[in-house]
Design a protein around this motif. Structure first.
Motif, mmCIF file in Angstrom:
data_model
loop_
_atom_site.group_PDB
_atom_site.id
_atom_site.type_symbol
_atom_site.label_atom_id
_atom_site.label_comp_id
_atom_site.label_asym_id
_atom_site.label_seq_id
_atom_site.Cartn_x
_atom_site.Cartn_y
_atom_site.Cartn_z
ATOM 1 N N LYS A 172 1.880 -6.594 7.628
ATOM 2 C CA LYS A 172 1.637 -6.286 9.042
ATOM 3 C C LYS A 172 0.859 -4.977 9.178
ATOM 4 C CE LYS A 172 5.266 -5.187 11.576
ATOM 5 N NZ LYS A 172 6.488 -5.401 12.388
ATOM 6 N N LEU A 173 1.223 -3.967 8.383
ATOM 7 C CA LEU A 173 0.520 -2.684 8.428
ATOM 8 C C LEU A 173 -0.945 -2.848 8.041
ATOM 9 C CD1 LEU A 173 3.184 -0.344 6.735
ATOM 10 C CD2 LEU A 173 2.766 -0.657 9.177
ATOM 11 N N LEU A 174 -1.206 -3.643 6.998
ATOM 12 C CA LEU A 174 -2.587 -3.858 6.555
ATOM 13 C C LEU A 174 -3.404 -4.595 7.612
ATOM 14 C CD1 LEU A 174 -2.147 -4.872 2.791
ATOM 15 C CD2 LEU A 174 -3.148 -2.765 3.672
ATOM 16 N N LEU A 175 -2.837 -5.660 8.159
ATOM 17 C CA LEU A 175 -3.576 -6.456 9.142
ATOM 18 C C LEU A 175 -3.911 -5.633 10.377
ATOM 19 C CD1 LEU A 175 -1.767 -9.928 8.950
ATOM 20 C CD2 LEU A 175 -3.839 -9.171 7.788
ATOM 21 N N ASN A 176 -2.967 -4.843 10.856
ATOM 22 C CA ASN A 176 -3.233 -4.021 12.038
ATOM 23 C C ASN A 176 -4.265 -2.937 11.744
ATOM 24 O OD1 ASN A 176 -1.570 -5.229 14.037
ATOM 25 N ND2 ASN A 176 0.233 -4.383 13.046
ATOM 26 N N TYR A 177 -4.278 -2.432 10.524
ATOM 27 C CA TYR A 177 -5.279 -1.424 10.161
ATOM 28 C C TYR A 177 -6.688 -1.991 10.315
ATOM 29 C CZ TYR A 177 -7.863 2.096 7.559
ATOM 30 O OH TYR A 177 -8.771 3.069 7.208
ATOM 31 N N PHE A 178 -6.854 -3.256 9.928
ATOM 32 C CA PHE A 178 -8.178 -3.876 9.997
ATOM 33 C C PHE A 178 -8.449 -4.554 11.344
ATOM 34 C CE2 PHE A 178 -7.598 -3.774 5.305
ATOM 35 C CZ PHE A 178 -8.722 -3.027 5.006
ATOM 36 N N GLY A 179 -7.602 -4.268 12.336
ATOM 37 C CA GLY A 179 -7.853 -4.788 13.677
ATOM 38 C C GLY A 179 -7.411 -6.218 13.885
ATOM 39 N N GLU A 180 -6.587 -6.742 12.982
ATOM 40 C CA GLU A 180 -6.039 -8.093 13.141
ATOM 41 C C GLU A 180 -4.615 -7.935 13.681
ATOM 42 O OE1 GLU A 180 -5.103 -11.967 10.325
ATOM 43 O OE2 GLU A 180 -6.630 -10.543 9.686
ATOM 44 N N TRP A 181 -4.518 -7.732 14.991
ATOM 45 C CA TRP A 181 -3.281 -7.274 15.619
ATOM 46 C C TRP A 181 -2.163 -8.306 15.507
ATOM 47 C CZ3 TRP A 181 -4.502 -2.502 15.993
ATOM 48 C CH2 TRP A 181 -5.784 -2.122 16.368
ATOM 49 N N THR A 182 -1.034 -7.877 14.963
ATOM 50 C CA THR A 182 0.106 -8.784 14.819
ATOM 51 C C THR A 182 1.409 -7.998 14.863
ATOM 52 O OG1 THR A 182 1.160 -10.454 13.420
ATOM 53 C CG2 THR A 182 0.040 -8.666 12.285
ATOM 54 N N MET A 183 2.452 -8.649 15.380
ATOM 55 C CA MET A 183 3.794 -8.057 15.382
ATOM 56 C C MET A 183 4.712 -8.796 14.413
ATOM 57 S SD MET A 183 4.165 -7.550 19.528
ATOM 58 C CE MET A 183 5.603 -6.480 19.501
ATOM 59 N N ASP A 184 4.174 -9.798 13.725
ATOM 60 C CA ASP A 184 4.992 -10.649 12.857
ATOM 61 C C ASP A 184 5.157 -10.045 11.467
ATOM 62 O OD1 ASP A 184 5.141 -12.504 14.912
ATOM 63 O OD2 ASP A 184 3.331 -13.557 14.243
ATOM 64 N N ASN A 185 6.352 -10.153 10.918
ATOM 65 C CA ASN A 185 6.607 -9.745 9.539
ATOM 66 C C ASN A 185 6.272 -10.889 8.593
ATOM 67 O OD1 ASN A 185 7.573 -7.255 10.404
ATOM 68 N ND2 ASN A 185 9.682 -7.979 10.539
ATOM 69 N N CYS A 186 5.822 -10.544 7.375
ATOM 70 C CA CYS A 186 5.414 -11.589 6.428
ATOM 71 C C CYS A 186 6.605 -12.232 5.727
ATOM 72 C CB CYS A 186 4.453 -11.017 5.385
ATOM 73 S SG CYS A 186 5.221 -9.914 4.158
ATOM 74 N N GLY A 187 7.706 -11.466 5.572
ATOM 75 C CA GLY A 187 8.880 -11.999 4.882
ATOM 76 C C GLY A 187 8.756 -12.012 3.375
ATOM 77 N N GLU A 188 7.608 -11.534 2.841
ATOM 78 C CA GLU A 188 7.364 -11.662 1.400
ATOM 79 C C GLU A 188 6.896 -10.373 0.730
ATOM 80 O OE1 GLU A 188 7.849 -14.067 -0.804
ATOM 81 O OE2 GLU A 188 8.766 -15.382 0.663
#
Length: 703
Positions: free
Chosen positions: A373-389
């Motif tokens: 989630k931290l990586l995706l938001n850094y690149f502007g791919e906004w998400t509040m979901d956890n990956c679980g993995e």
């Protein structure tokens, strides 16, 4: 029809039945002469996006690539697939370059890879004017932006291309660009109304983990010994680290080498070649290593030290698991690394942006939040979901409900409408009237002092978390001004919960995160023997060809062979990554190896299709044979086709109607590389798979 031609090329040349997400849209835009900006993760299939248009269009595609090793790797892979490709760079003699340029003028080359220096030269400019250039692809396009993490001045000069070659579409590709860099790429290259394609930056096959820098050598050794058959890279901050760690690993029985810029070039090349040809399993390297390597079977990446920014970190972990199979990224971090990297930035004109990116990297490493989630938001791919993995999702992070605190901070940013620098938000929240706060008029808003019950230091931590989680973003080009994001509204107006680290607790890390067992290249149970045999066959054939093993077939392709066990041409061509040229050059050898393994596994056993022959000779119908043998009737028809091809007296023509055979023959004549599934689709799904299989055997016998 144009995209249908692209699909044929994908199957016939590269051996894949379908495009990955986004590839088809990019290719369609390129074939329609549109400029494109393509953002795809490492291993996401960027190269296919320009390689297929290159083969579909008349003329030559010029590909700008930053490293000699990367050009060599991609050209070798294309040649193995039967594609006419070459590269021009300083590693070639003048005579070798002259031969390639002569072939270019004759129209014999479909893809030509060049360095940015070559592309910017006057001599090459005149060569381009004399040939039919159908597309210019600029790989690693983030290198053109001074905002990017790997700025290269020679890339900056490529802006002239659009001015001089107005009618030639340009495709810029990158796997690591934050929103600011993405915008700058389009501006610097002067792209004309570019189509922008953003694939997800998520790499779900990579397990991401971070640990404090404690007993690194011992932990790394344990990690590698648990994965003795796997290839991996350990990134180190200093040249000395690479040599010391490699020496330590070798003394403990690990086949490893070291790689850094201070080595003699011939030694560096030898280590790189040993690694890509599987002669050594591990390379301990500075960040100079890896960008030029397309090795698909790297199963893990370790960072011995904190990287200097998230873009570089993401690019480096992306060198693992390029074949889509499970991979592991392990990061060690410590404040000493941060101090060293910060000191490197002191002399740079870009000190502010470099330190800001270093801070984000440290926040990522220390965070208890979902790493993907931290990586995706850094690149502007906004998400509040956890990956679980990732390690944090698998662990037990200490978090609390910080929604009210987040709402106060977001409200302050909203009220100040793009005027509030990041470093002043904690002061606004605590009600601290410093000269900067008063001068900006930040003390007159309703939320000034709304968080006075929390200390300034804690507000700094909260703001950093809100930025990392994507609830706020920093506009560096405007002087590090804070701005809202699409996730901000969900918190301010939709009541979404914001979970934050506990502010008064030191972040705890489990000593070891146990990941759920997955089937990987090195963890087959009953199938490991066959996988190893196929891997050894691949290696011996690669040595004969003088190319890295993964260029013949990836680990993912070998794994599919193990799972499906193809025993003839048609079954082998249905394996992902097996195109016409690879079948002709290598396919039968792998089929023979699979058959030999199956027979050796039970020496008393005969091929299963011989049981079908025995029942067939008794005059039984395929339906009865299927019932007696306990197999699917489709399998029986496949056995009969195989027996017919092997010369047994089996009348398969009785099962095929003449009009069916005629229609299939026409399809095959028009599309000689079609798989069974593609022929099925071409018949509008009217002729069943087993009839197609029988027809193919009849047609093969006729030839």
């Amino acid at each position: 029809m144009v995209i249908e031609q692209a699909k044929e090329i994908l199957k016939d040349i590269f051996g894949y039945s379908s495009f990955r997400p986004m590839q088809e849209k990019v290719i369609e835009a390129a074939l329609n002469k549109k400029d494109c900006l393509v953002l795809m993760p490492t291993g996401g299939g960027k190269s296919i996006c320009f390689q297929i248009p290159a083969l579909a269009l008349s003329g030559v595609t010029i590909v700008v690539s930053p490293l000699i090793a990367l050009m060599k790797d991609q050209v070798e892979a294309l040649k193995v697939n039967g594609v006419s490709a070459e590269y021009l760079n300083s590693s070639l003699s003048e005579q070798e370059q002259s031969v390639i340029i002569e072939r270019l003028h004759k129209g014999d080359i479909k893809l030509l890879y060049v360095s940015p220096e070559k592309m910017n030269s006057e001599s090459f400019y005149y060569i381009m004017l004399q040939v039919n250039v159908n597309l210019i692809a600029i790989d690693e396009a983030h290198c053109i932006s001074s905002w990017g993490h790997d700025f290269r001045p020679d890339y900056k000069k490529l802006g002239y291309l659009k001015k001089q070659f107005k009618d030639v579409p340009i495709m810029a590709l990158t796997a690591t660009a934050d929103p600011l860099t993405q915008n700058d790429i389009a501006i610097q290259l002067r792209l004309s109304k570019p189509k922008i394609f953003k694939d997800s930056f998520s790499r779900p096959n990579i397990f991401i983990e971070a640990r404090p820098a404690y007993k690194r050598k011992e932990v790394i050794l344990d990690f590698i010994q648990e994965r003795e058959d796997e290839s991996g890279i350990v990134y180190c901050l200093s040249k000395k680290n690479t040599e010391d760690l490699s020496r330590f690993l070798r003394s403990n029985g690990v086949s490893s080498g070291f790689y850094h810029a201070g080595m003699d070039p011939s030694l560096r090349n030898r280590v790189q070649n040993d690694f890509i040809n599987d002669r050594i399993k591990v390379v301990c390297a500075t960040i100079a290593f890896g960008m030029g390597i397309d090795k698909s079977n790297v199963r893990w990446v370790i960072h011995h030290n904190l990287p200097k920014n998230i873009e570089g970190y993401y690019q480096e972990i992306g060198r693992s698991g390029r074949d889509g199979m499970p991979a592991h990224a392990l990061l060690f971090y410590g404040y000493q690394d941060y101090k060293v990297l910060s000191s490197f930035n002191e002399e740079s004109e870009r000190k502010v942006i470099l330190n800001a990116r270093l801070d984000r990297m440290l926040h990522f490493a220390e965070s208890n939040h979902c790493r993907r989630k931290l990586l995706l938001n850094y690149f502007g791919e906004w998400t509040m979901d956890n990956c679980g993995e990732c390690d944090n999702c698998k662990g037990s992070p200490s978090l609390f409900d910080g929604t009210v605190l987040a709402q106060k901070a977001l409200s302050a940013v909203a009220r100040l409408r793009g005027r509030l620098p990041k470093e002043l938000l904690p002061k606004v929240m605590t009600g601290d009237r410093t000269p900067d706060v008063v001068a900006g008029g930040f003390d007159v808003i309703k939320t000034f002092g709304a968080g006075a019950d929390v200390s300034g230091d804690d507000w700094e931590r909260i703001v950093n978390q809100l930025v990392s989680l994507g609830y706020l973003k920093v506009e560096y080009q405007l002087g590090s001004i804070l701005a809202l994001t699409p996730l901000s509204d969900k918190v301010l107006f939709e009541g979404k919960t914001v979970m934050l680290h506990r502010l008064n607790e030191k972040i705890k890390r489990a000593k070891k995160v146990t990941r759920k067992k997955q089937i990987t290249a090195s963890s087959f149970d009953q199938e490991k023997g066959l996988f190893e045999r196929l891997r050894q066959l691949r290696r011996s054939m690669a040595v004969e060809q003088g190319v890295p093993p993964y260029i013949l077939f990836s680990d993912a392709t070998l794994s599919e062979m193990v799972e499906r066990r193809p025993t003839n041409e048609w079954e082998m061509k249905d394996i992902s990554g097996v195109g016409n040229t690879k079948w002709e050059r290598y396919g039968q050898a792998f089929v023979d190896e699979i058959l030999a393994f199956m027979q050796q596994k039970n020496k008393k056993a005969v091929p299963v299709y011989m049981k079908t022959l025995e029942l067939y000779k008794q005059g039984l119908s395929p339906e009865v044979i299927a019932a007696r043998a306990g197999v699917n009737i489709i399998t029986v028809y496949s056995h009969l086709a195989t027996l017919f091809e092997k010369g047994e007296e089996v009348d398969i023509e009785q099962y095929v109607m003449p009009y069916e055979l005629t229609e299939i023959e026409k399809i095959v004549q028009r599309n000689p590389g079609f798989s069974l599934q593609e022929i099925f689709e071409a018949t509008n799904r009217q002729i069943p798979h087993h009839i197609i299989r029988l027809s193919m055997s009849l047609l093969k016998k006729r030839r």
